[in-house]
Scaffold this active site. Structure first.
Site, PDB file in Angstrom:
ATOM      1  N   VAL A 189       0.833  -1.208   0.000  1.00  0.00           N
ATOM      2  CA  VAL A 189       0.000   0.000   0.000  1.00  0.00           C
ATOM      3  C   VAL A 189       0.869   1.261   0.000  1.00  0.00           C
ATOM      4  O   VAL A 189       0.361   2.364   0.111  1.00  0.00           O
ATOM      5  CB  VAL A 189      -0.960   0.012   1.226  1.00  0.00           C
ATOM      6  CG1 VAL A 189      -1.909  -1.165   1.178  1.00  0.00           C
ATOM      7  CG2 VAL A 189      -0.188   0.024   2.555  1.00  0.00           C
ATOM      8  N   ASP A 190       2.203   1.075  -0.141  1.00  0.00           N
ATOM      9  CA  ASP A 190       3.119   2.197   0.078  1.00  0.00           C
ATOM     10  C   ASP A 190       3.312   3.118  -1.130  1.00  0.00           C
ATOM     11  O   ASP A 190       3.910   4.191  -1.001  1.00  0.00           O
ATOM     12  CB  ASP A 190       4.481   1.667   0.575  1.00  0.00           C
ATOM     13  CG  ASP A 190       5.105   0.622  -0.356  1.00  0.00           C
ATOM     14  OD1 ASP A 190       4.846   0.654  -1.569  1.00  0.00           O
ATOM     15  OD2 ASP A 190       5.862  -0.234   0.153  1.00  0.00           O
TER      16      ASP A 190
ATOM     17  N   HIS B  40      -4.584  -4.341  -2.128  1.00  0.00           N
ATOM     18  CA  HIS B  40      -4.889  -3.958  -0.742  1.00  0.00           C
ATOM     19  C   HIS B  40      -5.009  -2.447  -0.559  1.00  0.00           C
ATOM     20  O   HIS B  40      -4.935  -1.965   0.565  1.00  0.00           O
ATOM     21  CB  HIS B  40      -3.828  -4.545   0.209  1.00  0.00           C
ATOM     22  CG  HIS B  40      -3.845  -6.050   0.238  1.00  0.00           C
ATOM     23  ND1 HIS B  40      -2.829  -6.808   0.775  1.00  0.00           N
ATOM     24  CD2 HIS B  40      -4.769  -6.935  -0.210  1.00  0.00           C
ATOM     25  CE1 HIS B  40      -3.129  -8.097   0.657  1.00  0.00           C
ATOM     26  NE2 HIS B  40      -4.287  -8.200   0.045  1.00  0.00           N
TER      27      HIS B  40
ATOM     28  N   CYS C 163     -20.087   7.636   1.508  1.00  0.00           N
ATOM     29  CA  CYS C 163     -20.318   7.646   0.050  1.00  0.00           C
ATOM     30  C   CYS C 163     -19.158   7.027  -0.731  1.00  0.00           C
ATOM     31  O   CYS C 163     -19.231   6.903  -1.939  1.00  0.00           O
ATOM     32  CB  CYS C 163     -20.621   9.061  -0.445  1.00  0.00           C
ATOM     33  SG  CYS C 163     -19.163  10.122  -0.547  1.00  0.00           S
TER      34      CYS C 163
ATOM     35  N   CYS D  18     -15.183  14.099   4.361  1.00  0.00           N
ATOM     36  CA  CYS D  18     -15.470  13.947   2.931  1.00  0.00           C
ATOM     37  C   CYS D  18     -15.857  15.290   2.303  1.00  0.00           C
ATOM     38  O   CYS D  18     -16.726  15.993   2.823  1.00  0.00           O
ATOM     39  CB  CYS D  18     -16.597  12.934   2.750  1.00  0.00           C
ATOM     40  SG  CYS D  18     -17.053  12.688   1.025  1.00  0.00           S
TER      41      CYS D  18
ATOM     42  N   SER E 142       5.139 -13.469   1.747  1.00  0.00           N
ATOM     43  CA  SER E 142       5.142 -14.729   2.512  1.00  0.00           C
ATOM     44  C   SER E 142       4.116 -15.713   1.938  1.00  0.00           C
ATOM     45  O   SER E 142       4.126 -16.884   2.297  1.00  0.00           O
ATOM     46  CB  SER E 142       4.829 -14.444   3.983  1.00  0.00           C
ATOM     47  OG  SER E 142       3.591 -13.759   4.086  1.00  0.00           O
TER      48      SER E 142
ATOM     49  N   ASN F 259      12.982 -14.486  -2.939  1.00  0.00           N
ATOM     50  CA  ASN F 259      12.765 -14.235  -1.515  1.00  0.00           C
ATOM     51  C   ASN F 259      13.998 -14.758  -0.770  1.00  0.00           C
ATOM     52  O   ASN F 259      14.507 -15.820  -1.113  1.00  0.00           O
ATOM     53  CB  ASN F 259      11.505 -15.007  -1.045  1.00  0.00           C
ATOM     54  CG  ASN F 259      10.932 -14.458   0.252  1.00  0.00           C
ATOM     55  OD1 ASN F 259      11.630 -14.333   1.248  1.00  0.00           O
ATOM     56  ND2 ASN F 259       9.653 -14.125   0.235  1.00  0.00           N
TER      57      ASN F 259
ATOM     58  N   GLU G  12      13.951 -15.977   2.105  1.00  0.00           N
ATOM     59  CA  GLU G  12      13.532 -17.116   2.947  1.00  0.00           C
ATOM     60  C   GLU G  12      12.550 -17.975   2.172  1.00  0.00           C
ATOM     61  O   GLU G  12      11.852 -17.481   1.283  1.00  0.00           O
ATOM     62  CB  GLU G  12      12.815 -16.601   4.206  1.00  0.00           C
ATOM     63  CG  GLU G  12      13.713 -15.839   5.143  1.00  0.00           C
ATOM     64  CD  GLU G  12      12.932 -15.192   6.287  1.00  0.00           C
ATOM     65  OE1 GLU G  12      11.761 -15.577   6.528  1.00  0.00           O
ATOM     66  OE2 GLU G  12      13.503 -14.293   6.920  1.00  0.00           O
TER      67      GLU G  12
HETATM   68  N1  APR Z   1      13.620  -9.198  -0.846  1.00  0.00           N
HETATM   69  C1  APR Z   1      12.612 -10.087  -1.070  1.00  0.00           C
HETATM   70  N2  APR Z   1      11.851 -10.578  -0.102  1.00  0.00           N
HETATM   71  C2  APR Z   1      12.073 -10.177   1.150  1.00  0.00           C
HETATM   72  C3  APR Z   1      13.080  -9.243   1.475  1.00  0.00           C
HETATM   73  C4  APR Z   1      13.886  -8.751   0.414  1.00  0.00           C
HETATM   74  N3  APR Z   1      14.873  -7.880   0.608  1.00  0.00           N
HETATM   75  N4  APR Z   1      13.058  -9.045   2.815  1.00  0.00           N
HETATM   76  C5  APR Z   1      12.072  -9.803   3.315  1.00  0.00           C
HETATM   77  N5  APR Z   1      11.472 -10.496   2.317  1.00  0.00           N
HETATM   78  C6  APR Z   1      10.364 -11.431   2.381  1.00  0.00           C
HETATM   79  C7  APR Z   1      10.203 -12.177   3.683  1.00  0.00           C
HETATM   80  O1  APR Z   1      11.052 -13.323   3.709  1.00  0.00           O
HETATM   81  C8  APR Z   1       8.719 -12.559   3.642  1.00  0.00           C
HETATM   82  O2  APR Z   1       8.544 -13.788   2.952  1.00  0.00           O
HETATM   83  O3  APR Z   1       9.170 -10.690   2.246  1.00  0.00           O
HETATM   84  C9  APR Z   1       8.100 -11.437   2.803  1.00  0.00           C
HETATM   85  C10 APR Z   1       7.230 -10.500   3.587  1.00  0.00           C
HETATM   86  O4  APR Z   1       6.091 -11.187   4.028  1.00  0.00           O
HETATM   87  P1  APR Z   1       4.893 -10.437   4.780  1.00  0.00           P
HETATM   88  O5  APR Z   1       5.462  -9.517   5.790  1.00  0.00           O
HETATM   89  O6  APR Z   1       3.943 -11.480   5.208  1.00  0.00           O
HETATM   90  O7  APR Z   1       4.274  -9.499   3.639  1.00  0.00           O
HETATM   91  P2  APR Z   1       3.168  -9.838   2.552  1.00  0.00           P
HETATM   92  O8  APR Z   1       3.326 -11.208   2.015  1.00  0.00           O
HETATM   93  O9  APR Z   1       3.191  -8.688   1.616  1.00  0.00           O
HETATM   94  O10 APR Z   1       1.850  -9.771   3.412  1.00  0.00           O
HETATM   95  C11 APR Z   1       0.627  -9.859   2.751  1.00  0.00           C
HETATM   96  O11 APR Z   1      -0.567  -9.268   4.718  1.00  0.00           O
HETATM   97  O12 APR Z   1      -0.502  -7.934   6.568  1.00  0.00           O
HETATM   98  C12 APR Z   1      -1.075  -8.123   5.366  1.00  0.00           C
HETATM   99  O13 APR Z   1      -2.153  -6.570   4.017  1.00  0.00           O
HETATM  100  C13 APR Z   1      -0.881  -6.934   4.480  1.00  0.00           C
HETATM  101  O14 APR Z   1      -0.380  -6.840   2.142  1.00  0.00           O
HETATM  102  C14 APR Z   1      -0.038  -7.473   3.364  1.00  0.00           C
HETATM  103  C15 APR Z   1      -0.386  -8.945   3.364  1.00  0.00           C
END
Ligand code: APR
Length: 244
Positions: free
Chosen positions: A110-111, A126, A137, A153, A195, A219, A221
């Protein structure tokens, strides 16, 4: 700009990238991590705001109970973002618009950093923290990066709320359906920095793959989606993407 490290990617992925026309990119919080935006999960911590886990303060239930508290949390997040800039991952993805004939960028973020890096037509599943919407509205208002956010609004004078999808709320009408249609006809799907735990966004790579696309995750992880991906590139998006 040369990548800091040459990513360890297969010949198959290189071949796919060279020939793909229809490409879907799904991004999550990890794509903004190297800009300094905290992720929600991973890294050993989970985001907490004034003692409330992020999925409590960012929930539809909290909005019903305490809209000012929800605004306080989003005002804080906008303050953090104000000083931050897009990173090499956002820039690489923006450059893919020129590289692939038909690129669809779907983000859970959302950034607004993809747009600041030059990405156009971003599908925001999102919402966006730089917008507010009327609780009655639904008129959408821009939230300026400098100065005060609008309080009420312009149209009907009722309360505004962040134009962001909170836990327990529906996605904005049309956005997911559009992404789903694109997922079902792409040839390559990149899953970057998510994630893969939040649905329906996390279903897009599965839809892409079952329609014949090659799915590649980037990713540092392993995630809930790693085992279904055709290729997993372990590394930070800002280091891996410029080398793809
Ligand atoms: N490059 C790539 N991936 C990265 C990096 C990086 N430098 N640093 C961290 N990550 C990975 C982490 O390993 C993790 O798997 O980014 C992922 C972030 O996961 P979340 O914090 O769960 O974010 P996201 O998947 O976007 O969450 C989904 O959940 O909280 C809600 O609405 C919110 O849009 C969000 C949604």
């Amino acid at each position: 700009m040369q990548p800091a490290t040459t990513p360890n990617i297969s010949a198959e992925l290189r071949r796919r990238v060279e020939t793909a026309r229809r490409v879907l990119v799904l991004t999550g919080a990890g794509v903004s991590a190297e800009s300094g935006v905290p992720t929600f999960r991973g890294g050993g911590n989970s985001a907490v705001w004034k003692g409330l886990p992020f999925d409590v303060i960012s929930s539809g239930a909290m909005l019903e109970r305490n809209l000012p508290a929800v605004w306080e949390w989003f005002d804080y997040r906008r303050d953090v973002l104000r000083a931050l800039a897009p990173n090499a991952a956002h820039e690489a993805i923006a450059s893919w618009q020129e590289r692939f004939a038909d690129l669809t960028l779907v983000t859970q973020n959302v950034d607004g950093l993809h747009q600041r890096a030059g990405s156009r037509n971003v599908v925001e599943l999102h919402g966006n923290i730089w917008r507010a919407r009327c609780t009655v509205c639904r008129l959408v208002h821009e939230v300026p990066s400098e100065g005060e956010r609008p309080e009420a609004c312009d149209e009907c004078g009722n309360e505004l709320r962040p134009d962001v999808v909170l836990f327990g709320e529906m996605l904005p009408p049309g956005a997911f359906e559009f992404a789903l249609e694109r997922a079902a006809r792409c040839e390559m799907c990149f899953v970057i920095g998510t994630s893969g735990l939040v649905y329906p966004a996390a279903s897009l790579p599965e839809v892409a793959q079952s329609s014949g696309a090659f799915v590649c995750e980037i990713n540092p992880e392993r995630t809930a989606l790693s085992s279904m991906c055709d290729e997993v590139v372990v590394g930070k998006a800002g280091e891996v993407l410029p080398g793809i």
